[in-house]
Design a protein around this motif. Structure first.
Motif, short mmCIF file in Angstrom:
data_model
loop_
_atom_site.label_atom_id
_atom_site.label_comp_id
_atom_site.label_asym_id
_atom_site.label_seq_id
_atom_site.Cartn_x
_atom_site.Cartn_y
_atom_site.Cartn_z
N SER A 307 0.81 -1.25 0.01
CA SER A 307 0.17 0.05 0.03
C SER A 307 0.95 1.32 0.10
O SER A 307 0.49 2.16 -0.80
N GLY A 311 1.32 3.84 -2.88
CA GLY A 311 0.70 5.07 -2.50
C GLY A 311 1.66 6.26 -2.53
O GLY A 311 1.38 7.28 -3.03
N ASN A 314 2.24 7.24 -5.91
CA ASN A 314 1.15 7.69 -6.73
C ASN A 314 1.24 9.31 -6.27
O ASN A 314 1.10 10.28 -6.96
N GLU A 336 -8.41 7.49 -14.65
CA GLU A 336 -9.42 6.94 -13.51
C GLU A 336 -10.84 6.53 -14.20
O GLU A 336 -11.40 5.35 -13.67
N GLU A 360 -7.49 -1.56 -4.36
CA GLU A 360 -8.12 -0.94 -3.26
C GLU A 360 -6.97 -0.47 -2.29
O GLU A 360 -6.87 0.78 -1.59
N TYR A 362 -3.90 0.04 -2.87
CA TYR A 362 -3.29 1.24 -3.67
C TYR A 362 -3.83 2.63 -3.24
O TYR A 362 -3.54 3.58 -3.07
N ARG A 363 -5.34 2.61 -3.54
CA ARG A 363 -6.06 3.83 -3.46
C ARG A 363 -5.73 4.20 -1.71
O ARG A 363 -5.46 5.34 -1.44
N GLU A 366 -2.45 5.69 -1.18
CA GLU A 366 -2.45 7.25 -1.80
C GLU A 366 -2.71 8.09 -0.86
O GLU A 366 -2.57 9.17 -0.85
#
Length: 413
Positions: A307, A311, A314, A336, A360, A362-363, A366
């Motif tokens: 993550s 993250g 990004n 996106e 998820e 990764y999001r 970030e």
């Protein structure tokens, strides 16, 4: 008279049907007998192969390669094409590295001279090499577990397992090779220490996205170069990260092989495994439902690390990209939207393979880095790369303030 003819015709038709059915059954029986004979010859041949060479491997990597390449028919990349795009991407990374260094206040200890522009099938080949290393512990378990069975049983069961797992792996790599744009490849679980990771750019996919979304090609490729070059900073400016990553993977595979070995020919262990799936039915993903508590702990550690790896990359890409590219927000918005507008087949595949879990995390990673930088600045956020104990937990990733408080306390001590 007409009625009699009709009845006669009906009787002949019935007899014809009976004959057809009867001969059909004979033909079917002969076909099955022939298939059985061929099957017996095949089984004997495979058994002899087992006696000579040992049990079949769990994965036939030649079959994996063949399936993936069949999913992506393409002409081979020429030396001219490869040199052109490799030079292009090498120049991009030379451009972005000083910019990332300035923003992150971190120096990359080497020049990124391992940049490669690749075709889809070349990306598959590179990842087959990495996967072979990752699956070696499972292959050892497979060889050990098959060793006590007869040659015929090894040939039958091992051959079926190999066909199934190889097919699944080939489809996965074939699917991903049509979608991946760039990849920082740091060989994990390798026998020799690796300091310099390779940076791949899958140009056929990048060019396809540029055309499909009507993007500025140079800016989009710069956008990807920013992301992958930041990964090089994470792993190569902080050498403990790779060792830590390897340690988690090795412990996870150790637990996994032990779990599978305990279930082999042990009905009670198998029942315990099925009970675990039932008891974990409220887990956040199907992957977690088959895990022991120890495996789940390691899986959480791996999720947390991945993550922040993604993250952080990004975050840097966003922070730097807006200053470099006039059309940055347009690129981000269209990418996106593309991810949200996936077809039903793509969505199903992503769900079944657990890739939705990866996206998820990764999001969340970030969002975590953005919030920490907002609260404390990039230098404080960089403390996550200082030592393994400073890696945020999954709970802290969801609540960045918890991580900030813990690190402030550690720094003050």
């Amino acid at each position: 008279m007409a009625v009699d003819k009709t009845n006669k015709f009906s009787e002949d038709e019935d007899r014809g049907k009976s004959s057809t059915i009867r001969y059909g059954k004979i033909a079917t029986g002969l076909g099955l007998a022939t298939a059985a004979a061929f099957g017996a010859v095949w089984a004997n041949s495979r058994a002899r192969d087992v006696e000579r060479n040992g049990p079949p491997s769990m994965i036939d990597w030649n079959k994996v390669r063949d399936i993936a390449e069949r999913m992506n028919p393409e002409t081979g990349a020429t030396a001219e094409w490869r040199n052109k795009w490799t030079t292009y991407y090498s120049e991009l990374t030379l451009k972005v590295v000083p910019i990332i260094e300035e923003y992150a206040n971190t120096k990359l200890p080497r020049q990124l001279n391992t940049v490669r522009a690749v075709s889809r099938n070349e990306w598959v080949e590179a990842n087959i090499s990495s996967f072979r290393q990752l699956f070696e512990p499972i292959e050892r378990l497979n060889r050990d577990s098959m060793g006590s069975s007869s040659a015929a049983m090894q040939a039958m069961v091992g051959g079926f397992n190999q066909l199934l797992v190889s097919g699944e792996m080939g489809i996965l790599l074939g699917y991903l090779s049509r979608r991946v744009l760039g990849q920082y490849d740091l060989s994990l679980l390798g026998r020799e220490p690796v300091a310099d990771g390779r940076v791949f750019f899958v140009e056929p996919n990048i060019g396809g996205v540029v055309n499909a979304l009507n993007l500025n090609g140079d800016e989009f490729r710069l956008w990807i170069a920013l992301h992958e070059s930041t990964h090089a900073f994470e792993f190569e400016s902080h050498t403990w990260v790779r060792r830590h990553f390897n340690g988690i993977l090795e412990r996870y595979f150790s637990y996994l092989t032990e779990d599978l070995q305990n279930m082999r020919l042990n009905k009670q262990r198998l029942n315990n495994f099925l009970r675990r799936i039932r008891d974990n039915s409220q887990g956040s993903s199907w992957i977690e439902r088959v895990m022991t508590p120890e495996q789940r702990t390691l899986f959480s550690e791996l999720q947390a690390l991945m993550s922040i790896v993604e993250g952080y990359s990004n975050h840097v890409m966003n922070a730097v990209g807006e200053k470099l590219m006039p059309n940055y927000n347009t690129i981000k918005e269209r990418i996106e939207r593309r991810q949200k507008d996936r077809g039903i087949i793509d969505k199903l595949f992503i769900k079944l393979t657990g890739l939705d879990l990866k996206m998820e995390q990764y999001r969340l990673g970030e969002i975590f880095v953005d919030r920490v930088v907002e609260l404390k600045g990039i230098d404080f956020a960089n403390l996550m790369w200082d030592r393994p104990e400073y890696i945020p937990t999954l709970d802290e990733i969801k609540k960045p303030e918890l991580w900030v408080k813990r690190i402030e306390k550690a720094q003050a001590a």
